[in-house]
Design a protein around this motif. Sequence first.
Motif, short mmCIF file in Angstrom:
data_model
loop_
_atom_site.label_atom_id
_atom_site.label_comp_id
_atom_site.label_asym_id
_atom_site.label_seq_id
_atom_site.Cartn_x
_atom_site.Cartn_y
_atom_site.Cartn_z
N TRP A 84 -30.01 16.89 -3.01
CA TRP A 84 -29.55 17.74 -1.92
C TRP A 84 -28.67 16.96 -0.96
O TRP A 84 -27.76 17.52 -0.34
N HIS A 85 -28.91 15.68 -0.82
CA HIS A 85 -28.13 14.86 0.11
C HIS A 85 -26.81 14.40 -0.48
O HIS A 85 -25.89 14.04 0.26
N THR A 86 -26.70 14.41 -1.82
CA THR A 86 -25.51 13.84 -2.45
C THR A 86 -24.62 14.86 -3.16
O THR A 86 -23.43 14.59 -3.34
N MET A 87 -25.15 15.99 -3.57
CA MET A 87 -24.36 16.96 -4.32
C MET A 87 -23.69 17.96 -3.38
O MET A 87 -24.38 18.77 -2.73
N PRO A 88 -22.36 17.95 -3.28
CA PRO A 88 -21.66 18.86 -2.37
C PRO A 88 -21.98 20.33 -2.62
O PRO A 88 -22.08 21.11 -1.66
N ALA A 89 -22.15 20.74 -3.88
CA ALA A 89 -22.42 22.15 -4.17
C ALA A 89 -23.73 22.61 -3.53
O ALA A 89 -23.85 23.74 -3.04
N LEU A 90 -24.74 21.75 -3.53
CA LEU A 90 -26.02 22.09 -2.92
C LEU A 90 -25.89 22.16 -1.40
O LEU A 90 -26.48 23.04 -0.75
N GLN A 91 -25.13 21.26 -0.83
CA GLN A 91 -24.92 21.28 0.62
C GLN A 91 -24.18 22.55 1.04
O GLN A 91 -24.51 23.17 2.06
N VAL A 92 -23.19 22.95 0.24
CA VAL A 92 -22.44 24.17 0.55
C VAL A 92 -23.33 25.40 0.37
O VAL A 92 -23.21 26.38 1.12
N LEU A 93 -24.23 25.37 -0.60
CA LEU A 93 -25.16 26.48 -0.78
C LEU A 93 -25.99 26.69 0.49
O LEU A 93 -26.16 27.81 0.96
N GLU A 94 -26.48 25.61 1.05
CA GLU A 94 -27.25 25.71 2.30
C GLU A 94 -26.38 26.23 3.43
O GLU A 94 -26.83 27.06 4.24
N GLN A 95 -25.15 25.76 3.49
CA GLN A 95 -24.24 26.20 4.54
C GLN A 95 -23.93 27.69 4.41
O GLN A 95 -23.91 28.42 5.41
N LEU A 96 -23.72 28.13 3.18
CA LEU A 96 -23.42 29.55 2.96
C LEU A 96 -24.63 30.43 3.29
O LEU A 96 -24.47 31.54 3.80
N ALA A 97 -25.82 29.93 3.02
CA ALA A 97 -27.03 30.68 3.34
C ALA A 97 -27.13 30.94 4.84
O ALA A 97 -27.57 32.01 5.28
N VAL A 98 -26.69 29.98 5.62
CA VAL A 98 -26.68 30.15 7.07
C VAL A 98 -25.60 31.15 7.48
O VAL A 98 -25.82 32.05 8.30
N SER A 99 -24.41 31.01 6.90
CA SER A 99 -23.28 31.88 7.25
C SER A 99 -23.55 33.34 6.91
O SER A 99 -23.14 34.24 7.64
N TRP A 100 -24.23 33.58 5.79
CA TRP A 100 -24.47 34.95 5.34
C TRP A 100 -25.82 35.51 5.77
O TRP A 100 -26.20 36.61 5.38
N LYS A 101 -26.56 34.77 6.58
CA LYS A 101 -27.92 35.18 6.93
C LYS A 101 -27.96 36.52 7.65
O LYS A 101 -28.90 37.30 7.51
N SER A 102 -26.94 36.81 8.43
CA SER A 102 -26.94 38.05 9.22
C SER A 102 -26.59 39.29 8.40
O SER A 102 -26.72 40.41 8.89
N TYR A 103 -26.16 39.09 7.16
CA TYR A 103 -25.81 40.22 6.30
C TYR A 103 -27.01 40.62 5.44
O TYR A 103 -27.82 39.78 5.05
N ASP A 104 -27.11 41.89 5.14
CA ASP A 104 -28.16 42.38 4.25
C ASP A 104 -27.64 42.32 2.82
O ASP A 104 -27.11 43.30 2.28
N LEU A 105 -27.77 41.14 2.21
CA LEU A 105 -27.18 40.89 0.89
C LEU A 105 -28.23 40.40 -0.09
O LEU A 105 -29.23 39.78 0.30
N HIS A 106 -27.98 40.67 -1.37
CA HIS A 106 -28.81 40.14 -2.45
C HIS A 106 -27.92 39.22 -3.29
O HIS A 106 -27.04 39.69 -4.01
N TRP A 107 -28.16 37.92 -3.16
CA TRP A 107 -27.27 36.98 -3.83
C TRP A 107 -28.03 35.69 -4.13
O TRP A 107 -29.15 35.48 -3.67
N GLY A 108 -27.37 34.84 -4.91
CA GLY A 108 -27.97 33.56 -5.23
C GLY A 108 -27.03 32.74 -6.11
O GLY A 108 -25.99 33.22 -6.57
N PRO A 109 -27.40 31.48 -6.34
CA PRO A 109 -26.55 30.57 -7.11
C PRO A 109 -26.65 30.81 -8.61
O PRO A 109 -27.70 31.17 -9.14
N ALA A 110 -25.53 30.59 -9.29
CA ALA A 110 -25.48 30.67 -10.75
C ALA A 110 -24.80 29.40 -11.25
O ALA A 110 -24.69 28.40 -10.54
N GLY A 111 -24.34 29.41 -12.50
CA GLY A 111 -23.63 28.26 -13.05
C GLY A 111 -24.46 26.99 -13.04
O GLY A 111 -25.69 27.02 -13.19
#
Length: 219
Positions: free
Chosen positions: A100-127
């Motif tokens: 989590w500390h070294t992989m940029p994709a995981l860090q961005v996932l956490e950042q996006l979770a914060v950005s989208w928290k106010s929306y009523d969305l159903h989403w998650g990581p793939a790939g």
Amino acid sequence: MGLSIAPHDLLQLNSRWREVEADHDLPEWVLRSLEHTPWVVVRRAPALEGQIAVGVRGKERHLRQALTIPDHLVVQQVTPEQLLQSSLSPDHRSIAKERWHTMPALQVLEQLAVSWKSYDLHWGPAGSTGFELATGMPTLTMTSDLDIVLRCTSFLAPVLAEQLLEQTLDLPVRVDVQIETPYGAVALSEWARPATDQVLMRTLQGPLLVTDPWNPRLV
């Protein structure tokens, strides 16, 4: 078994997964991959009743194998939405803290979770991100994109799509968001900023140009 599955779901197979060898001429790398990590990803393709269209990941990006499996081989199903929830809880994370500390994709996932928290969305990581979170296997690299599945059973207004898209830009890694409708998938970037009055939708029958991904018959 009657599994309710969707593209991008991850499936763990039981020890009888070698049954698929009888119906497929599989490369040796596929057998090695399943022996080491018996997980597959649901892909968008037709399959007979009791069968599931899936894909197998190899160690290298170009190693991908499509096949169908009987649903009785599945012992666990994990959705992108479930992976998001588990990733937000440090107590339930399946991979090491160092990742989590070294992989940029995981860090961005956490950042996006914060950005989208106010929306009523159903989403998650793939790939690669979803696969590593589900299996604990280190599939991500420093340059891996972040693939996101956004499930929308009802119409997503283009203005909202534009807001969501804006929050995926200018991040340390490229974020690729696919909107999953009941009929197929369209890229968030295309729906938010269409070049024409039609967008490309991936369906079970192949690619299709549509004006409304939630009512493709109107094309």
